[in-house]
Scaffold this active site. Structure first.
Site, PDB file in Angstrom:
ATOM      1  N   GLN A   8      72.048  45.872  12.050  1.00 20.28           N
ATOM      2  CA  GLN A   8      71.950  47.329  12.112  1.00 20.28           C
ATOM      3  C   GLN A   8      71.426  47.919  10.799  1.00 20.28           C
ATOM      4  O   GLN A   8      71.329  49.133  10.679  1.00 20.28           O
ATOM      5  CB  GLN A   8      73.321  47.956  12.446  1.00 20.28           C
ATOM      6  CG  GLN A   8      73.893  47.522  13.774  1.00 20.28           C
ATOM      7  CD  GLN A   8      73.139  48.107  14.977  1.00 20.28           C
ATOM      8  OE1 GLN A   8      72.367  49.056  14.842  1.00 20.28           O
ATOM      9  NE2 GLN A   8      73.363  47.545  16.151  1.00 20.28           N
ATOM     10  N   CYS A  25      81.001  45.406  21.874  1.00 19.42           N
ATOM     11  CA  CYS A  25      81.085  44.017  21.370  1.00 19.42           C
ATOM     12  C   CYS A  25      81.765  43.964  20.011  1.00 19.42           C
ATOM     13  O   CYS A  25      81.403  43.134  19.154  1.00 19.42           O
ATOM     14  CB  CYS A  25      79.705  43.357  21.289  1.00 19.42           C
ATOM     15  SG  CYS A  25      78.923  43.168  22.872  1.00 19.42           S
ATOM     16  N   LYS A  46      66.069  44.976  18.036  1.00 19.05           N
ATOM     17  CA  LYS A  46      66.669  46.228  17.540  1.00 19.05           C
ATOM     18  C   LYS A  46      65.740  46.927  16.553  1.00 19.05           C
ATOM     19  O   LYS A  46      66.070  47.992  16.031  1.00 19.05           O
ATOM     20  CB  LYS A  46      68.007  45.929  16.847  1.00 19.05           C
ATOM     21  CG  LYS A  46      69.074  45.429  17.817  1.00 19.05           C
ATOM     22  CD  LYS A  46      70.364  45.182  17.081  1.00 19.05           C
ATOM     23  CE  LYS A  46      71.364  44.390  17.892  1.00 19.05           C
ATOM     24  NZ  LYS A  46      71.942  45.113  19.013  1.00 19.05           N
ATOM     25  N   ASP A  68      75.454  39.911   8.350  1.00 15.62           N
ATOM     26  CA  ASP A  68      74.912  40.346   9.638  1.00 15.62           C
ATOM     27  C   ASP A  68      74.192  41.674   9.399  1.00 15.62           C
ATOM     28  O   ASP A  68      74.824  42.714   9.237  1.00 15.62           O
ATOM     29  CB  ASP A  68      76.077  40.506  10.629  1.00 15.62           C
ATOM     30  CG  ASP A  68      75.637  41.130  11.940  1.00 15.62           C
ATOM     31  OD1 ASP A  68      74.461  41.494  12.075  1.00 15.62           O
ATOM     32  OD2 ASP A  68      76.508  41.266  12.832  1.00 15.62           O
ATOM     33  N   HIS A 110      80.933  42.670  14.735  1.00 14.86           N
ATOM     34  CA  HIS A 110      80.452  42.491  16.112  1.00 14.86           C
ATOM     35  C   HIS A 110      80.919  41.101  16.559  1.00 14.86           C
ATOM     36  O   HIS A 110      81.039  40.189  15.733  1.00 14.86           O
ATOM     37  CB  HIS A 110      78.922  42.564  16.084  1.00 14.86           C
ATOM     38  CG  HIS A 110      78.248  42.545  17.418  1.00 14.86           C
ATOM     39  ND1 HIS A 110      78.110  41.404  18.169  1.00 14.86           N
ATOM     40  CD2 HIS A 110      77.663  43.533  18.132  1.00 14.86           C
ATOM     41  CE1 HIS A 110      77.460  41.691  19.292  1.00 14.86           C
ATOM     42  NE2 HIS A 110      77.176  42.979  19.300  1.00 14.86           N
TER      43      HIS A 110
END
Ligand SMILES: Cc1ncc(COP(=O)(O)O)c(C=O)c1O
Length: 446
Positions: free
Chosen positions: A218, A381, A241, A215, A138
């Site tokens: 998700q 993104c 999220k 990261d 991302h």
């Protein structure tokens, strides 16, 4: 393997006020954009409201009762959120979002050049050093590292992707060289759904003395994650999220690293002693939380974490895995529809990007929106990914605990509608949707 229980999606949906509204002239809202931001249950909304109605004050300042209560609520939120990801006490830093968490590490690394403390040497980076990312990042985990290289003269390198949407790990040693200072990668891709294997990368990074920044935007919302078990050094994720409010994110870092890392944003609350000419800084996590912090958002995120714990993260994950399989099967049965990313649920989460032959992804999104199905279109993104797969953009559906097979059926019906509307056909795909799986997910007998 942990035993899991099926989710009662209808009952869960009742906790999310927004899911009972209609869109586009009275249609049921089919929300398939949780990868961008998740909807919020009443419990989260109530927790924030209660904070403002009963306890609002500036955290870590003032000695009055409200300030005490607000500080307790904020620090209790830190403990609960930390426990949710297996973080030991004192290793959770609150940020505005994951983007800020990643920037925090990147800026701290360039600030290390000016930090007088010998421990900061661990973070110094300059010409001849390397920063390693991947082609599936991302922008939040790519641009800050590009900028770090610009500021310091370091070189950016990256892992490429295979045709099936996986990291190309065929030669880890030549990508992570002994010049690497930091390796930053995504746990689960927001475009491809791919869940990356970490072991070989972490092993190699640590062998050459590089830090690993993960990261987990998700992954933390969708599967049980124990940050210490991953073996990485820093993990970033966003509250919004995972059913929490906007305006709060988390940086987890190993305590000894946080203690050695120079600050990024400076000002009130992050100091130890201030004199006119110079200042010293507080220990972590306060060193990284300058200014009045986002207390209500932390309280809201802690309520989200409590909610997810009550549902059970293993159950959330199993539900999404089943739904993803159902959706992949259904899309495979649609002529002219191509999924960009792994075609089955092996090491894959519930972000499904696809293209429809003969229709621009933005048009697919618009027709879906007309039918009440809210998906995301564009490069999500993560521009290098769409370039890698030679498409201008994709249409992306992402799932969460409140999605069911009815939502996937609405997506499929919407795509069929778009194809009729634009007059495109396409040869039937050899994999027809699996009716047995659909029946099982719906809970039909037999
Ligand atoms: C994989 C990934 N990383 C980072 C981000 C950035 O998150 P935020 O905008 O909350 O900082 C996102 C948001 O979509 C994401 O999906």
């Amino acid at each position: 393997m942990t035993a899991t229980a099926p989710l009662d999606v209808e009952a869960l949906r009742k906790d999310f006020p927004i899911l009972s509204r209609t869109v586009r002239g009275g249609r049921r809202l089919v929300y398939l954009d949780s990868g961008a931001t998740a909807q919020k249950p009443r419990q989260v909304l109530d927790a924030e409201r209660e904070f403002y109605e009963q306890h609002n004050a500036a955290v870590h300042r003032g000695a009055h009762q409200l300030a005490e209560e607000a500080t307790d609520a904020y620090e209790s939120a830190r403990r609960r959120i930390g426990a949710f990801v297996g973080a030991p006490e004192g290793e959770i830093v609150f940020t505005k979002n994951a983007t800020e968490a990643i920037n925090l590490v990147a800026y701290s690394m360039s600030n290390a050049a000016f930090a007088p403390e010998p421990a900061a040497a661990r973070f110094r980076i300059g010409p001849g050093d390397e920063v390693v990312v991947t082609e599936m990042e991302h922008h939040a985990n790519l641009v800050p590292w590009q900028q770090l290289c610009l500021r310091t003269g370091a070189t950016l390198r990256w892992f490429g992707l295979t045709d099936s949407g996986r990291l190309d790990l065929s030669d880890v040693e030549s990508v992570i060289t002994d010049r690497a200072k930091v390796v930053a990668l995504v746990h689960q891709s927001n475009v491809l759904g791919t869940v990356n294997p970490l072991d070989a990368i972490v092993r190699r990074a640590h062998e050459v003395g590089a830090l690993v920044v993960l990261d987990a935007c998700q992954s933390v919302p969708h599967q049980p994650v124990d940050v210490t078990a991953l073996g990485v050094d820093f993990v970033a994720f966003s509250g919004h999220k995972m059913l929490g409010p906007t305006g709060i994110g988390v940086l987890w870092g190993r305590r000894e690293l946080l203690e050695a890392m120079p600050p990024f944003i400076t000002g009130g609350s992050m100091i130890e002693v201030v004199q006119l000419a110079a200042s010293t800084f507080a220990p972590p996590p306060q060193r990284f939380e300058a200014g009045v912090p986002m207390a209500a958002q932390a309280v809201g995120l802690a309520a989200a974490v409590d909610y997810l714990c009550a549902v059970g993260m293993a159950n959330v994950h199993a539900h999404e895995q089943a739904l993803t399989g159902y959706a992949l099967d259904a899309l495979a049965g649609l002529p002219g529809v191509r999924v960009i990313g792994p075609p089955d649920t092996t090491a894959r989460g519930g972000a499904i990007s696809f293209v429809v032959d003969g229709i621009h992804p933005h048009d697919v999104g618009q027709v879906l929106d007309d039918t009440g199905v809210e998906v995301r279109v564009g490069h999500h993104c993560a521009w290098p990914i769409v370039r890698r797969y030679g498409v201008p953009a994709t249409t992306r559906a992402t799932f969460y605990l409140y999605n069911g097979t009815d939502d996937v059926d609405a997506l499929v019906a919407g795509i069929e509608h778009a194809k009729r509307f634009f007059g495109v056909g396409g040869a039937p795909h050899e994999n027809a949707p699996r009716a047995d799986r659909a029946a099982r997910l719906r809970g039909d007998p037999g």
